[in-house]
Design a protein around this motif. Structure first.
Motif, PDB file in Angstrom:
ATOM      1  N   SER A  65       0.808  -1.219   0.000  1.00 45.88           N
ATOM      2  CA  SER A  65       0.000   0.000   0.000  1.00 45.88           C
ATOM      3  C   SER A  65       0.844   1.272   0.000  1.00 45.88           C
ATOM      4  N   ALA A  66       2.154   1.148  -0.227  1.00 49.23           N
ATOM      5  CA  ALA A  66       3.034   2.321  -0.249  1.00 49.23           C
ATOM      6  C   ALA A  66       2.869   3.083  -1.565  1.00 49.23           C
ATOM      7  N   THR A  67       2.907   4.406  -1.483  1.00 53.69           N
ATOM      8  CA  THR A  67       2.803   5.244  -2.666  1.00 53.69           C
ATOM      9  C   THR A  67       4.200   5.596  -3.172  1.00 53.69           C
ATOM     10  N   LYS A  68       4.267   6.197  -4.355  1.00 55.07           N
ATOM     11  CA  LYS A  68       5.556   6.585  -4.930  1.00 55.07           C
ATOM     12  C   LYS A  68       6.270   7.618  -4.057  1.00 55.07           C
ATOM     13  N   SER A  69       5.518   8.562  -3.520  1.00 57.42           N
ATOM     14  CA  SER A  69       6.145   9.576  -2.668  1.00 57.42           C
ATOM     15  C   SER A  69       6.669   8.974  -1.372  1.00 57.42           C
ATOM     16  N   GLN A  70       5.989   7.959  -0.830  1.00 61.66           N
ATOM     17  CA  GLN A  70       6.482   7.291   0.369  1.00 61.66           C
ATOM     18  C   GLN A  70       7.756   6.499   0.072  1.00 61.66           C
ATOM     19  N   VAL A  71       7.825   5.865  -1.111  1.00 60.24           N
ATOM     20  CA  VAL A  71       9.023   5.133  -1.499  1.00 60.24           C
ATOM     21  C   VAL A  71      10.193   6.103  -1.660  1.00 60.24           C
ATOM     22  N   LYS A  72       9.948   7.243  -2.278  1.00 68.01           N
ATOM     23  CA  LYS A  72      10.997   8.256  -2.462  1.00 68.01           C
ATOM     24  C   LYS A  72      11.516   8.744  -1.114  1.00 68.01           C
ATOM     25  N   GLU A  73      10.612   9.053  -0.197  1.00 68.35           N
ATOM     26  CA  GLU A  73      11.001   9.519   1.133  1.00 68.35           C
ATOM     27  C   GLU A  73      11.799   8.448   1.884  1.00 68.35           C
ATOM     28  N   ALA A  74      11.385   7.188   1.772  1.00 64.19           N
ATOM     29  CA  ALA A  74      12.055   6.099   2.482  1.00 64.19           C
ATOM     30  C   ALA A  74      13.482   5.897   1.972  1.00 64.19           C
ATOM     31  N   VAL A  75      13.679   5.949   0.657  1.00 63.07           N
ATOM     32  CA  VAL A  75      15.019   5.764   0.098  1.00 63.07           C
ATOM     33  C   VAL A  75      15.934   6.906   0.511  1.00 63.07           C
ATOM     34  N   GLU A  76      15.432   8.136   0.462  1.00 65.97           N
ATOM     35  CA  GLU A  76      16.262   9.284   0.812  1.00 65.97           C
ATOM     36  C   GLU A  76      16.610   9.308   2.306  1.00 65.97           C
TER      37      GLU A  76
END
Length: 99
Positions: free
Chosen positions: A35-46
């Motif tokens: 259920s993760a969104t693209k913006s959540q994935v971006k924030e998690a990687v950074e």
């Protein structure tokens, strides 16, 4: 949607031949929370990998496969895969070094 923290978004890295060749172009592949969104994935990687800057994120949803055990039918769990492209001036992700 459940409240997902950044450390719950990325489940594990995906290491295949194709994902290893994409690393030359600064593209990294991860299995992420369904259920993760693209913006959540971006924030998690950074946040998880210091010095990284994400240019874009591509996600793919996979439905569970239908399996059978005797006469009973069921499904495996849904999964989601994310391909993260880093910017040119971004640092590499150290988890993939030496593989």
């Amino acid at each position: 949607m459940a409240d997902i923290k950044y450390y719950d978004v990325i489940l594990k890295p995906i290491v295949t031949e194709k994902s290893m060749t994409d690393m030359a172009e600064k593209k990294y592949t991860f299995s992420v929370h369904p259920s993760a969104t693209k913006s959540q994935v971006k924030e998690a990687v950074e946040k998880m990998f210091e010095g990284t800057k994400v240019e874009k994120v591509n996600t793919m949803n996979y439905q569970g496969k239908e399996k059978r055990r005797g006469m009973v039918y069921g499904r495996t769990a849904k999964t989601k895969k994310a391909i993260v492209k880093l910017t040119e001036d971004s640092a590499d992700i150290e988890i993939f070094q030496g593989l």
